[in-house]
Design a protein around this motif. Structure first.
Motif, short mmCIF file in Angstrom:
data_model
loop_
_atom_site.label_atom_id
_atom_site.label_comp_id
_atom_site.label_asym_id
_atom_site.label_seq_id
_atom_site.Cartn_x
_atom_site.Cartn_y
_atom_site.Cartn_z
N ASP A 94 0.86 -1.19 0.00
CA ASP A 94 0.00 0.00 0.00
C ASP A 94 0.89 1.24 0.00
O ASP A 94 1.08 1.90 1.03
CB ASP A 94 -0.92 0.00 1.23
CG ASP A 94 -1.99 1.08 1.17
OD1 ASP A 94 -2.00 1.88 0.20
OD2 ASP A 94 -2.81 1.14 2.10
N ALA A 96 0.62 4.21 -0.91
CA ALA A 96 0.05 5.53 -0.65
C ALA A 96 -0.03 5.84 0.84
O ALA A 96 -0.28 6.99 1.21
CB ALA A 96 -1.35 5.62 -1.27
N ARG A 97 0.19 4.84 1.70
CA ARG A 97 0.04 5.04 3.15
C ARG A 97 1.35 4.71 3.86
O ARG A 97 2.08 3.82 3.44
CB ARG A 97 -1.06 4.13 3.69
CG ARG A 97 -2.43 4.38 3.08
CD ARG A 97 -3.46 3.35 3.54
NE ARG A 97 -3.49 3.20 4.99
CZ ARG A 97 -4.25 3.92 5.82
NH1 ARG A 97 -5.06 4.84 5.32
NH2 ARG A 97 -4.22 3.70 7.11
N PRO A 98 1.63 5.41 4.95
CA PRO A 98 2.82 5.04 5.74
C PRO A 98 2.66 3.62 6.30
O PRO A 98 1.59 3.27 6.80
CB PRO A 98 2.83 6.07 6.87
CG PRO A 98 1.97 7.20 6.40
CD PRO A 98 0.95 6.58 5.49
N ASP A 101 4.54 4.21 11.90
CA ASP A 101 4.65 5.57 12.40
C ASP A 101 6.03 6.12 12.06
O ASP A 101 7.05 5.46 12.26
CB ASP A 101 4.46 5.61 13.92
CG ASP A 101 3.02 5.36 14.33
OD1 ASP A 101 2.12 5.51 13.48
OD2 ASP A 101 2.80 5.01 15.50
N PRO A 105 5.02 7.64 3.09
CA PRO A 105 4.42 6.69 2.15
C PRO A 105 5.45 6.31 1.08
O PRO A 105 6.21 7.17 0.61
CB PRO A 105 3.25 7.46 1.55
CG PRO A 105 2.92 8.51 2.58
CD PRO A 105 4.25 8.88 3.19
#
Length: 168
Positions: A94, A96-98, A101, A105
């Protein structure tokens, strides 16, 4: 032209600092020097600004090395992660997402690294090119240069140091 994507030598991990600040481990210098004969001395050289990448490049060539900020690794504010390969796999699954923490991305890394590599290929057209940097960044660059999907098995098999070669 031939592009050599070199992964930096073994670093000295410090769990209190981001990996982008880790230095090259002097105990691994012999491994870096062993890679030197596999790379063309007369090539154009560029590297990431991260300490372990720049130190690796300096051990591999006596020539000039261009430092290209965009070639830095996938930004990770965290230090050591026990499940690092799993988190990297999540980043590729994925982009597009980190994936954790403090991680950018993965798409941000691709948006930075891939155009920089393409510019270097264009500027040095007809000349071999050695780029010294990082495994995740090179996985993205190799996919872009070959038109293939990023290969996580190939990423997992990378050593420190190591090199991938691609004809462009």
């Amino acid at each position: 032209m031939t592009v050599h994507l070199v992964r930096h030598g073994r670093s000295l991990p410090d769990p209190t600092r981001p990996a982008s600040k880790w230095p090259l481990d002097p105990a691994g210098y012999d491994d870096v020097w062993a890679l030197r004969d596999r790379l063309p001395a007369a090539a154009a050289w560029a590297c990431s600004p991260e300490p372990k990448a720049l130190a690796t490049a300096e051990l591999l060539t006596d020539g000039e090395i261009g430092v290209v900020p965009e070639l830095r690794e996938h930004e990770r504010a965290t230090g050591w992660l026990e499940d690092f390969p799993d988190v990297v796999a999540r980043a590729f699954a994925d982009p597009a997402r980190p994936a954790a923490d403090g991680w950018e991305p993965l798409q941000h890394c691709a948006d930075r690294v891939v155009p920089a590599v393409r510019r270097l290929v264009e500027v040095h057209e007809g000349q071999d090119l050695v780029l010294v940097g990082h495994g995740t960044a090179w996985t993205l660059a190799l996919a872009a240069l070959t038109g293939a999907e990023p290969d996580l098995d190939r990423w997992a098999a990378l050593r420190m140091p190591d090199a991938w070669t691609v004809e462009v």
